[in-house]
Design a protein around this motif. Structure first.
Motif, PDB file in Angstrom:
ATOM      1  N   GLN A 204      19.146  46.286  32.212  1.00 14.18           N
ATOM      2  CA  GLN A 204      19.510  47.699  32.278  1.00 14.18           C
ATOM      3  C   GLN A 204      18.587  48.549  31.400  1.00 14.18           C
ATOM      4  N   ALA A 207      15.315  49.123  33.109  1.00 19.59           N
ATOM      5  CA  ALA A 207      15.453  50.152  34.136  1.00 19.59           C
ATOM      6  C   ALA A 207      15.447  51.548  33.506  1.00 19.59           C
ATOM      7  N   ALA A 208      16.107  51.671  32.350  1.00 26.37           N
ATOM      8  CA  ALA A 208      16.124  52.963  31.657  1.00 26.37           C
ATOM      9  C   ALA A 208      14.729  53.337  31.164  1.00 26.37           C
ATOM     10  N   ALA A 212      14.227  54.325  36.301  1.00 22.56           N
ATOM     11  CA  ALA A 212      14.577  53.855  37.641  1.00 22.56           C
ATOM     12  C   ALA A 212      15.596  54.785  38.291  1.00 22.56           C
ATOM     13  N   ASP A 213      15.542  54.886  39.620  1.00 21.83           N
ATOM     14  CA  ASP A 213      16.526  55.716  40.320  1.00 21.83           C
ATOM     15  C   ASP A 213      17.841  54.944  40.484  1.00 21.83           C
ATOM     16  N   GLU A 214      18.850  55.637  40.999  1.00 17.77           N
ATOM     17  CA  GLU A 214      20.189  55.052  41.083  1.00 17.77           C
ATOM     18  C   GLU A 214      20.226  53.813  41.986  1.00 17.77           C
ATOM     19  N   ASP A 216      17.826  51.623  42.607  1.00 23.45           N
ATOM     20  CA  ASP A 216      17.217  50.487  41.920  1.00 23.45           C
ATOM     21  C   ASP A 216      18.117  49.979  40.793  1.00 23.45           C
ATOM     22  N   ARG A 217      18.746  50.896  40.074  1.00 26.34           N
ATOM     23  CA  ARG A 217      19.663  50.480  39.003  1.00 26.34           C
ATOM     24  C   ARG A 217      20.854  49.716  39.571  1.00 26.34           C
ATOM     25  N   LEU A 220      19.750  46.184  40.513  1.00 21.50           N
ATOM     26  CA  LEU A 220      19.604  45.372  39.305  1.00 21.50           C
ATOM     27  C   LEU A 220      20.963  45.074  38.672  1.00 21.50           C
ATOM     28  N   GLY A 221      21.912  45.979  38.833  1.00 26.99           N
ATOM     29  CA  GLY A 221      23.259  45.728  38.325  1.00 26.99           C
ATOM     30  C   GLY A 221      23.926  44.565  39.043  1.00 26.99           C
TER      31      GLY A 221
END
Length: 308
Positions: A204, A207-208, A212-214, A216-217, A220-221
């Motif tokens: 996470q 990604a921050a 990263a856009d929503e 992609d996040r 990855l979540g």
């Protein structure tokens, strides 16, 4: 089987983390500090140096590659995660918690030093993690650094790792006359908090750092959640089947303590089947990233196949 490329990647990350931690954990005070007591520094170094797979930093660095985050920035963020992980292991090993004598094939910190020093070493590492994240070398944007602090604090705190440890102790019957019965959902929640949250955190954070856009996040979540669950099942299988000299710590302790695990609930064959399913889910979640996600895919296969 794990692929050789990830073994090489893990070794390279471990070497980089070891070098960076060695430079971080010195006796020389930083600006604003009065002194760093030698015994405390020695205990912190005993906990943090000379061992560990460094899987969490490897995950963070692999995720950072998806967004072209400079590796030196990602590495510094991952050092904070390692400090939190190290503190958690020191405290988990204490007599009031898991009461372990061995960690990574060496005496635990409270055995090598003493219980009070071990507590303080853990406290110092937890504090140091947020010192590291506040450094502009992690990201020049203060708002980005605040976002990283929040991710790590929530992963490590009473709604994450610490809360999971509390639920785990309750599952052993520490606070009642008899151990409570736990179903699969309850065990999965404990494991997602106690173990999964800190595995997800470096992913996470990467990604921050990469803005990263929503979508992609979210992908990855899903990956991180499945990977964290897989890691815990693999760990529980090692506890049930592994030898202490191979694993580097005492084994068979979950059963002795009456801990609720998915191995206990599903049986060993059922747990292995769940491990395979979770690994496949993790890899599928990052398929949209294509070849750029090979590092994360290899990490998932490594977790599924781990023997130590």
């Amino acid at each position: 089987m794990t692929d050789a490329s990830f073994d090489h990647r893990l070794a390279a990350v471990a070497a980089a983390v070891e070098t960076a931690l060695d430079a971080l954990l010195t006796s020389e005070p930083e600006a604003g500090e009065s002194a760093r007591p030698a015994r405390l520094v020695d205990a912190m170094r005993h906990a943090m140096l000379g061992g560990g797979k460094r899987l969490r930093p490897a995950l963070g660095l692999a995720a950072a590659e998806l967004f072209d985050v400079p590796p030196e920035r990602a590495l510094r963020a991952c050092l904070a995660v390692e400090c939190v992980h190290g503190y958690s292991l020191i405290h988990d090993d204490l007599p009031a918690m898991d009461d372990d004598d061995l960690r990574r094939g060496r005496p635990t910190v409270h055995r090598a030093f003493d219980e009070a020093t071990a507590i303080l070493a853990g406290d110092a590492l937890l504090t140091l993690a947020f010192d590291v994240l506040s450094d502009p070398r992690v990201d020049p944007d203060p708002a980005a650094r605040i976002a990283l602090v929040r991710i790590l604090a929530r992963a490590a705190g009473f709604g994450g790792m610490v809360g999971g440890q509390m639920l785990d102790l309750a599952a052993e019957g520490r606070f009642s006359a008899a151990r409570e019965a736990h179903d699969e959902a309850a065990v999965a929640r404990i494991q997602a908090m106690k173990t999964g949250a800190l595995i997800a955190a470096p992913i996470q954070m990467a990604a921050a750092l990469g803005r990263a856009d929503e979508a992609d996040r979210a992908a990855l979540g899903v990956y991180a959640h499945a990977l964290g669950a897989a890691f815990q099942i693999a760990d529980d299988l090692l506890d049930a089947e592994g030898a202490a000299e191979t694993v580097g710590k005492a084994t068979g302790k979950d059963a002795a303590a009456g801990k609720a695990t998915l191995v206990d609930l599903l049986g060993r064959d059922g747990a292995r089947a769940r491990l395979e399913t979770l690994t496949a889910q993790a890899i599928a979640a990052i398929a949209p990233f294509g070849a750029r996600a090979e590092g994360l895919s290899s990490a998932a296969r490594f977790v599924a196949d781990r023997r130590v």
